[in-house]
Every structure is written in structure tokens, then in C-alpha cells.
Design a protein around this motif. Structure first.
Motif, mmCIF file in Angstrom:
data_model
loop_
_atom_site.group_PDB
_atom_site.id
_atom_site.type_symbol
_atom_site.label_atom_id
_atom_site.label_comp_id
_atom_site.label_asym_id
_atom_site.label_seq_id
_atom_site.Cartn_x
_atom_site.Cartn_y
_atom_site.Cartn_z
ATOM 1 N N ALA A 257 -32.593 29.328 -36.652
ATOM 2 C CA ALA A 257 -32.587 30.523 -35.888
ATOM 3 C C ALA A 257 -33.895 30.702 -35.160
ATOM 4 N N ALA A 258 -35.010 30.703 -35.766
ATOM 5 C CA ALA A 258 -36.436 30.785 -35.135
ATOM 6 C C ALA A 258 -36.484 29.695 -33.763
ATOM 7 N N ALA A 259 -35.925 28.655 -34.019
ATOM 8 C CA ALA A 259 -36.159 27.426 -33.106
ATOM 9 C C ALA A 259 -34.981 27.633 -31.903
ATOM 10 N N GLU A 260 -34.335 28.718 -32.023
ATOM 11 C CA GLU A 260 -33.214 29.122 -30.741
ATOM 12 C C GLU A 260 -32.081 27.998 -31.036
ATOM 13 N N PHE A 261 -31.909 27.587 -32.303
ATOM 14 C CA PHE A 261 -30.801 26.617 -32.679
ATOM 15 C C PHE A 261 -31.135 25.345 -31.946
ATOM 16 N N VAL A 262 -32.131 25.162 -31.519
ATOM 17 C CA VAL A 262 -32.886 23.700 -31.187
ATOM 18 C C VAL A 262 -33.233 23.144 -32.406
ATOM 19 N N PRO A 263 -32.892 21.968 -32.577
ATOM 20 C CA PRO A 263 -33.246 21.392 -33.852
ATOM 21 C C PRO A 263 -34.258 20.217 -33.850
ATOM 22 N N LYS A 264 -35.066 19.645 -34.969
ATOM 23 C CA LYS A 264 -35.838 18.777 -34.836
ATOM 24 C C LYS A 264 -34.812 17.574 -34.681
ATOM 25 N N PRO A 265 -35.020 16.476 -34.058
ATOM 26 C CA PRO A 265 -36.502 15.995 -33.579
ATOM 27 C C PRO A 265 -36.625 16.736 -31.841
ATOM 28 N N ASP A 266 -35.959 17.311 -31.306
ATOM 29 C CA ASP A 266 -36.007 17.891 -30.085
ATOM 30 C C ASP A 266 -37.646 18.550 -29.951
ATOM 31 N N ALA A 267 -38.296 18.128 -29.144
ATOM 32 C CA ALA A 267 -39.586 18.478 -28.731
ATOM 33 C C ALA A 267 -39.730 19.971 -28.535
ATOM 34 N N ARG A 268 -38.705 20.667 -27.908
ATOM 35 C CA ARG A 268 -38.802 22.269 -27.789
ATOM 36 C C ARG A 268 -38.886 22.758 -29.136
ATOM 37 N N ALA A 269 -38.042 22.331 -30.347
ATOM 38 C CA ALA A 269 -38.078 23.039 -31.441
ATOM 39 C C ALA A 269 -39.552 23.166 -32.091
ATOM 40 N N TYR A 270 -40.380 21.793 -31.975
ATOM 41 C CA TYR A 270 -41.943 21.912 -32.338
ATOM 42 C C TYR A 270 -42.529 22.884 -31.582
ATOM 43 N N ASP A 271 -42.692 22.682 -30.209
ATOM 44 C CA ASP A 271 -43.245 23.774 -29.304
ATOM 45 C C ASP A 271 -42.934 25.230 -29.502
ATOM 46 N N LEU A 272 -41.690 25.533 -29.883
ATOM 47 C CA LEU A 272 -41.683 26.808 -30.310
ATOM 48 C C LEU A 272 -42.365 27.309 -31.731
ATOM 49 N N PHE A 273 -42.094 26.235 -32.576
ATOM 50 C CA PHE A 273 -42.935 26.433 -33.912
ATOM 51 C C PHE A 273 -44.491 26.616 -33.755
ATOM 52 N N PHE A 274 -45.034 25.654 -33.061
ATOM 53 C CA PHE A 274 -46.454 25.710 -32.771
ATOM 54 C C PHE A 274 -46.925 26.968 -32.141
ATOM 55 N N ALA A 275 -46.010 27.583 -31.184
ATOM 56 C CA ALA A 275 -46.381 28.799 -30.323
ATOM 57 C C ALA A 275 -46.197 30.015 -31.507
ATOM 58 N N ARG A 276 -45.257 29.843 -32.130
ATOM 59 C CA ARG A 276 -44.849 31.260 -32.971
ATOM 60 C C ARG A 276 -46.132 31.209 -34.345
ATOM 61 N N HIS A 277 -46.855 30.334 -34.774
ATOM 62 C CA HIS A 277 -47.696 30.248 -35.556
ATOM 63 C C HIS A 277 -49.080 29.756 -35.164
ATOM 64 N N ALA A 278 -49.153 29.746 -33.924
ATOM 65 C CA ALA A 278 -50.586 29.328 -33.238
ATOM 66 C C ALA A 278 -51.091 28.263 -33.886
ATOM 67 N N ILE A 279 -50.530 27.061 -33.948
ATOM 68 C CA ILE A 279 -50.817 25.872 -34.723
ATOM 69 C C ILE A 279 -51.634 24.939 -33.634
ATOM 70 N N VAL A 280 -52.599 24.515 -34.310
ATOM 71 C CA VAL A 280 -53.325 23.677 -33.517
ATOM 72 C C VAL A 280 -52.918 22.141 -34.344
ATOM 73 N N PRO A 281 -51.977 21.537 -33.489
ATOM 74 C CA PRO A 281 -51.557 20.179 -34.213
ATOM 75 C C PRO A 281 -52.382 19.240 -34.711
ATOM 76 N N GLY A 282 -53.653 19.097 -34.062
ATOM 77 C CA GLY A 282 -54.606 18.159 -34.649
ATOM 78 C C GLY A 282 -55.381 18.627 -36.180
ATOM 79 N N ARG A 283 -55.097 19.890 -36.355
ATOM 80 C CA ARG A 283 -55.405 20.554 -37.702
ATOM 81 C C ARG A 283 -54.378 20.749 -38.657
ATOM 82 N N ALA A 284 -53.213 20.190 -38.279
ATOM 83 C CA ALA A 284 -51.953 20.476 -39.117
ATOM 84 C C ALA A 284 -51.461 19.068 -39.715
#
Length: 239
Positions: free
Chosen positions: A147-174
Motif C-alpha cells: 500500500a505504501a508503494a501505491e500497489f506498485v510491486p517489486k521489481p518495478d523501479a517505482r516501488a523502490y523510488d517510493l521506498f527510498f523517498a519515504r525513508h530518505a535512504i541513501v542507496p550506497g549506504r544501504a
């Protein structure tokens, strides 16, 4: 790279990790808990009732949607505009008594420095109820569900981008732990460290045949069949 029980999987980059991301199903709990087949069967029942098809036809369509859309739910939303809440409530209404507290996993996750997050294509309620059975629910800062991913699932890139934005994730440190190799493609492209969690030799494997990789693809940094041991070895080296 496959982790051996007595060999720590540390690279220099692990010292800079501040966010640990875990898939839920068949990642935080082992396949022998048998939760995924129960969920999978409930999906078939839901679709059969909805579409009026026989079991074999429903199963084939379900697996087609899963492969083409990322999840069965996404396929049903795209094709029939269904209410995702009703679907999720139905398919996650399962018996979880086969899941037992995992003290080793609790200790290993608790010792990780930084944030711990669950990122699942399932529902938040399913993640919370299942992690509670494992005895690890209080270790996570949040659950990012479908639901937080707006019902767009992995492996769709949009799901990861929503996740990164929600939690202010720096991918290189995750770091991301997943049981499905294709769900690690985007994380690796975004410069996350990627770990594929696979069943132990001889254990049940609930992945689809086309999801099973015999040799780790280039976007997978590590492979382990024991998440608790992998994490404990990593924590020991970071100490």
C-alpha cells in the motif's frame, strides 16, 4: 558469493552501512514455515471465486499475472480494477503457528548498527503479525508495504523510488536482503549492497522455477542459506 558459516561476509563498504532492508516472505522466515504456500493457495481461491474459473485455469492465470505484473494483485488491479484491501485481507488470513521465535535472528538483527526496515510486496498487517511470531517485530523502524508503494510491486523501479523517498535512504549506504533475485536488480543499479537469501540444501523451495538462479547473477553481491548466521558473522567483523 556463498557465505560459509565460519566466514564473515564483510567488505569495506559494510562499515558505512546505515540502513538494513529486509524482504519478508521466505527471507525473514525460512521456507519450511510453509506460510507462502498458504498465501498462494488463498490467492487461487480468491481468483476462482471472483472469475468463476476452475482451479487449473485459475492457477495458470494467477501465475501469469505474477510473472508479468510483479504480483498477482497488480495483475488483478490492472485487468479488473479490484479493491486491493479486500484481496490482501483475504490472502493473508492464514495460520501462522508454524512460525516460531528465532532467538538467533533476533540477536543478529538487534546488533546491526543503524535502521532496520521491512520492504514487502505483502501487507503491513501480514508483516507485523509474522514478525511478531518470529519475535523480531520491535527491532524494525518501519514496514514499507504494498500500500505504501501505491500497489506498485517489486521489481518495478517505482516501488523502490517510493521506498527510498519515504525513508530518505541513501542507496550506497544501504543493504537489501531478498529471496527473489529479480527483486535485487534495481537495488544494485541504485548502488545498494545485495544479498540473496535461498533455502538450505534439501529444504522446500517455494519460488517459481524461473525465479531460481543456479549461479548468482552479477547484481547479487552475496548469497546465504542462513540469514541469522550471515548477520552474526557480519556483526562480529564490524565490532
Amino acid at each position: 558469493m556463498t557465505l560459509e558459516a565460519d566466514k564473515a561476509p564483510v567488505q569495506t563498504s559494510f562499515a558505512d552501512i546505515d540502513t538494513w532492508v529486509f524482504d519478508l516472505d521466505n527471507t525473514l522466515y525460512p521456507p519450511h514455515c510453509d506460510l507462502w504456500p498458504k498465501i498462494d493457495d488463498r490467492m487461487t481461491v480468491f481468483m476462482a471465486d471472483m472469475l468463476g474459473l476452475d482451479g487449473m485455469s485459475t492457477r495458470a492465470l494467477q501465475k501469469y499475472y505474477y510473472r508479468q505484473h510483479g504480483t498477482t494483485l497488480r495483475g488483478l488491479i490492472d485487468e479488473y480494477d479490484i479493491d486491493p484491501t479486500k484481496f490482501l485481507q483475504f490472502v493473508h488470513d492464514i495460520d501462522r503457528t508454524s512460525v516460531e521465535p528465532d532467538l538467533d535472528l533476533h540477536a543478529a538483527i538487534a546488533a546491526l548498527p543503524g535502521r532496520k526496515l521491512i520492504f514487502t510486496n505483502g501487507s503491513r498487517e501480514h508483516a507485523l503479525r509474522t514478525s511478531e511470531r518470529l519475535g523480531i517485530e520491535k527491532l524494525f523502524d518501519d514496514v514499507f508495504d504494498i500500500a505504501a508503494a501505491e500497489f506498485v510491486p517489486k521489481p518495478d523501479a517505482r516501488a523502490y523510488d517510493l521506498f527510498f523517498a519515504r525513508h530518505a535512504i541513501v542507496p550506497g549506504r544501504a543493504v537489501m536482503f531478498e529471496d527473489i533475485a529479480r527483486n535485487l536488480i534495481i537495488p544494485k543499479q541504485r548502488e545498494m549492497t545485495t544479498i540473496l537469501v535461498v533455502p538450505k540444501a534439501g529444504d522446500m523451495d517455494h519460488r517459481e522455477g524461473w525465479e531460481i538462479v543456479r549461479d548468482p547473477p552479477a547484481h547479487v553481491d552475496f548469497v546465504t542459506d542462513n540469514l541469522a548466521v550471515f548477520l552474526a558473522a557480519l556483526v562480529a567483523e564490524l565490532a
